[in-house]
Design a protein around this motif. Sequence first.
Motif, PDB file in Angstrom:
ATOM      1  N   UNK A   1       0.813  -1.217   0.000  1.00  0.00           N
ATOM      2  CA  UNK A   1       0.000   0.000   0.000  1.00  0.00           C
ATOM      3  C   UNK A   1       0.845   1.265   0.000  1.00  0.00           C
ATOM      4  N   UNK A   2       2.081   1.153   0.443  1.00  0.00           N
ATOM      5  CA  UNK A   2       2.946   2.335   0.467  1.00  0.00           C
ATOM      6  C   UNK A   2       3.227   2.857  -0.933  1.00  0.00           C
ATOM      7  N   UNK A   3       3.106   2.002  -1.938  1.00  0.00           N
ATOM      8  CA  UNK A   3       3.374   2.416  -3.321  1.00  0.00           C
ATOM      9  C   UNK A   3       2.102   2.448  -4.159  1.00  0.00           C
ATOM     10  N   UNK A   4       0.965   2.627  -3.526  1.00  0.00           N
ATOM     11  CA  UNK A   4      -0.292   2.634  -4.276  1.00  0.00           C
ATOM     12  C   UNK A   4      -0.288   3.691  -5.374  1.00  0.00           C
ATOM     13  N   UNK A   5      -0.727   3.310  -6.591  1.00  0.00           N
ATOM     14  CA  UNK A   5      -0.807   4.302  -7.677  1.00  0.00           C
ATOM     15  C   UNK A   5      -2.053   5.174  -7.531  1.00  0.00           C
ATOM     16  N   UNK A   6      -2.022   6.313  -8.170  1.00  0.00           N
ATOM     17  CA  UNK A   6      -3.141   7.246  -8.124  1.00  0.00           C
ATOM     18  C   UNK A   6      -3.924   7.254  -9.433  1.00  0.00           C
ATOM     19  N   UNK A   7      -3.237   7.003 -10.540  1.00  0.00           N
ATOM     20  CA  UNK A   7      -3.750   7.381 -11.855  1.00  0.00           C
ATOM     21  C   UNK A   7      -5.158   6.909 -12.140  1.00  0.00           C
ATOM     22  N   UNK A   8      -5.467   5.646 -11.883  1.00  0.00           N
ATOM     23  CA  UNK A   8      -6.776   5.191 -12.332  1.00  0.00           C
ATOM     24  C   UNK A   8      -7.891   5.529 -11.335  1.00  0.00           C
ATOM     25  N   UNK A   9      -7.566   6.165 -10.229  1.00  0.00           N
ATOM     26  CA  UNK A   9      -8.611   6.722  -9.368  1.00  0.00           C
ATOM     27  C   UNK A   9      -8.553   8.245  -9.353  1.00  0.00           C
ATOM     28  N   UNK A  10      -7.471   8.766  -8.835  1.00  0.00           N
ATOM     29  CA  UNK A  10      -7.423  10.194  -8.552  1.00  0.00           C
ATOM     30  C   UNK A  10      -7.389  11.092  -9.761  1.00  0.00           C
ATOM     31  N   UNK A  11      -6.929  10.591 -10.905  1.00  0.00           N
ATOM     32  CA  UNK A  11      -6.825  11.459 -12.071  1.00  0.00           C
ATOM     33  C   UNK A  11      -7.965  11.232 -13.062  1.00  0.00           C
ATOM     34  N   UNK A  12      -8.980  10.468 -12.675  1.00  0.00           N
ATOM     35  CA  UNK A  12     -10.034  10.149 -13.623  1.00  0.00           C
ATOM     36  C   UNK A  12     -11.206  11.112 -13.496  1.00  0.00           C
TER      37      UNK A  12
END
Length: 984
Positions: free
Chosen positions: A731-742
């Motif tokens: 979880x420390x390296x969770x990506x953002x792109x497909x949630x936060x940038x959508x």
Amino acid sequence: MSRTLAGLLLCGASALTAPAFAQQASGDAAVAPQEEEVDQAIIVTGTRIGGVAPVGSSLVQLGQEEMQGTGLTSTADMLNTVPSILRLGAGDNYAGGQAQQGNTLTAFTFGKSPNIRGLGPGATLSLVNSHRVPYEGANMNVFDGDNYPSQMIQRIDVVQDGGSALYGADAIAGTVNYILRRPETTLEVYGGYRKNDGQQGWYVTGIGGLKWGEGSAMEGGFIASYQHSYQDSFEASARPDLYNDDLSPYGGPPPSLYAAPGNVVVNGRYYAIPAGQDGTTIKLADLLSSPRYFNTWTGIEVIPRIKADRFALNAEQRLTDWLRLFGDALYVRREVAINGPNSSTSNRVTNFGQLPLIPNSNPFSPCNPSHYPGGVVTGPAELLAACQTGSLAVAYSTVYDIGSPRRTATTKTWSYGGGAELSLPYDWSLIVSAYAGTYDEPSLTTQSGGAPAPNFATFNFFCDPTAFACTDSATAQAILAGGRSLENYAKHDMQVYAASASGKLFTLPGGDLKLAVGYERYEGSLLVQNNFGGNNLNKRTVSSVFGELFIPIVGPDSNVPAIHRLELNISGRIDDYSDAGSTSNPRIGANWWPTDGLKLFGSWGTSFRAPGLADNDPFSQTGVIPGTVMGNQISSAICTGCQTLGMAAIYQAIGGANRNLSPETSETYSLGAEWTPRNIPGLIVSAKYWWLSYEGQVGAPAFAVGTVPAINQQIYNSQIIYNPTYFPTLAADNPVAFFGEFPTIDQGNPACAAAFGQAVNTQALFDAMINCYNSGGERGGLFGPPTAANRVLALVSGRRINAGKTLGKGIDFNVSYAFDSSIGSWNLGAVASYTMDWKVSPIPGAALVQEVNQLGFPLTWQGRGSVGWQQNFGFGRLFINGFVNYRNGYEIDAAQLPIGVPASYAKIDSYTTFDLTLGVDTGDALGWMPAKGLNLTFSIQNLFDTDPPLVVNQAGLAGSAIRFDPTYGSPLGRVFQVHLGKKF
């Protein structure tokens, strides 16, 4: 130009194609010998220049006799006998299976689109009479070969090399060209029937044509076909040995505990509700001490019911000796219906991902005092203690009460247009054409938000629905009214306008040097609307220029040592997209005959596929699928805390891309040899080595592999957001792109705003993200019951990205030998595909891994052998064809095996089946009119009813496990087919 112009041009000649080469008669595809001269008016697939054969490629063709010889009713299934496709036997599209996971993104239209080399149907370009046709399916990247009845097709051409230099986008793996019959005076009627254990289907086809002015300057005519066909749905229950998610015999997990009758759950222990009673008097002592398991495939259909009407027209008219018009049209209407799961949670009654608690006041509960004499509840101590909490937890499936989810769709495809060919001075010709087409698909999917929950206080959870009508129709309708249905509408429009000129420049020692140049303009749009707030219209225009040069360097009369004949072909194309930039693709091909009868050939080129209009739209097919899993399905090496968790959920965000996709690109080259010895007439031997590199493939890799394997394999972590409670390191390296940038995330929702644009690497942010979805903060909505954030293991991306890279190489073989004997004519044949390498990087940054002979990827060996015999008698031609189909054994990656299944089950056995076809064609042999022109064909596919090999396949359609691989194995068993035709 407009559709009106396309309609005006629909009044003339057939597309400028006709049979170019003699074919074999065994029912197998033939590699056409290409040394013969081709009629100057003929343009065959793989070249834009009339009068020449493709250079550097082997043109594989299926003619009418070959198609008839297979004994198959489906045009698409006939095409699948081509070496590089080789979906052998009585094929269909089957739900389920890891390789089929991505079908949920193509809206379950169940069309049969060709898929050369297994690169996906979007990488194969389908043409009709050498022109484009409207895309079909929710992603608008396929074309159903069954749109045309086989009796309307003159031949099918397959070029198994990249073709973007000639035809533009989508021809990455190759091109399939359906050539319609040219006009003739005829009246024909055909009928066919297909039957196997659990399904039947039939068709009737009428063909009529008229030709006039034959041989004159005003020669013209038309030919038209109409077909009505019907097939039953195929229920999973017809093959319980294959469609069964009980993997416990192999050491894996048992089937679902959400059963009917259900299970009472107390302190993690399951007590089965007894069968054969209606729930009105059930007591705690009646509950069974062991659980009841339930096959998730209960009530599910794996092939839909399809009723279709198809109309096709091909026409031509010569106006002068220098001008002729041509055109064709198609209309297809399909009614599709299937009962099928939207997810593995279909029909499971839950309350925020947990078991529903049925209050003691429920009149059917065994905790209700009215069930006991004197009103005193009695029973086992553990169950009594549960009643004292005020409720019982029940694991229950409503499949018998409200039915399984159901999808219905009415698809319509129409294409029309034509053009003109002008003969110009100096042996040049000019062709102008305009075609338009539309694909229209309204659909309805019930229970798309998961199974609607009944009223816990009044619903009868304790009845046996297999023996009693536990739920009346009014109650069932009330439950269904509380659910969500997806009403979706997709429409693709296209217009293509083209002009090309070709002819001779000058003469070389080897023959005439010829040139073709042209321009095309494509205009397309995709409209997607649904009742979840979707209303997306995407448009695209493409302007293209192309050129092709045919260079015959040495001819048979040149008397050059070791060079009987040598020719080159150089072609190139530039495509300019309104939304995807520009791309240029060259191709070079060469044919060299060292001696008469031996041809060596090769080619090199690049191809591309632009992202589909559905691919690059972030609002396309958007939503979140919550899937229920057991914690011990996750590898203990990754999540120790999951092993005792029991029931949990994995969320999966689906939809288009964030408007950032690039075109897919490929590079291919091939080298081959073809031997047609003059001293052995009828023998054709060919082999072709091919190599390809395919990069930037658009897909949703973590979705395609399935949520549990995606987590367990640990190479898709850039597409997974982990719950810190269970995966603190990941979880420390969770990506953002497909949630936060959508942009589909509602930032006005407080839970969404709390996590939007941030690295979701704390428990608070993860909980906010899940609560965002649970509260409707994603535009497409939640396609299933919500689960509390503390029971959600992860969010897995189903968004599209330029996912990975494929490097493949192999050899295609084709051998046929036709000869006459005193007892008839014989044809021996074999086609085979040998894949030497298939290295895949499924996601950017992942290493290339050898995947040949792995589940979901090409096999090392696939082959089809045939023996054909025919003889003319006084009553007509009698023929018999036998086929053997072979696929070698392969493996499933041990990481994809369900938890507990030993590695010995990673080995998958080879699969061999046999087909038999018998037929008679009276032709003109009989003078009696009712018997004249009759043809009767009877075939048996999978003659010995051989079952597909066992595959312990966890990630089936929407998470439901199965026991075979539908990519290479058919669940249909033995299939009987009969065809009867009459030419008047």
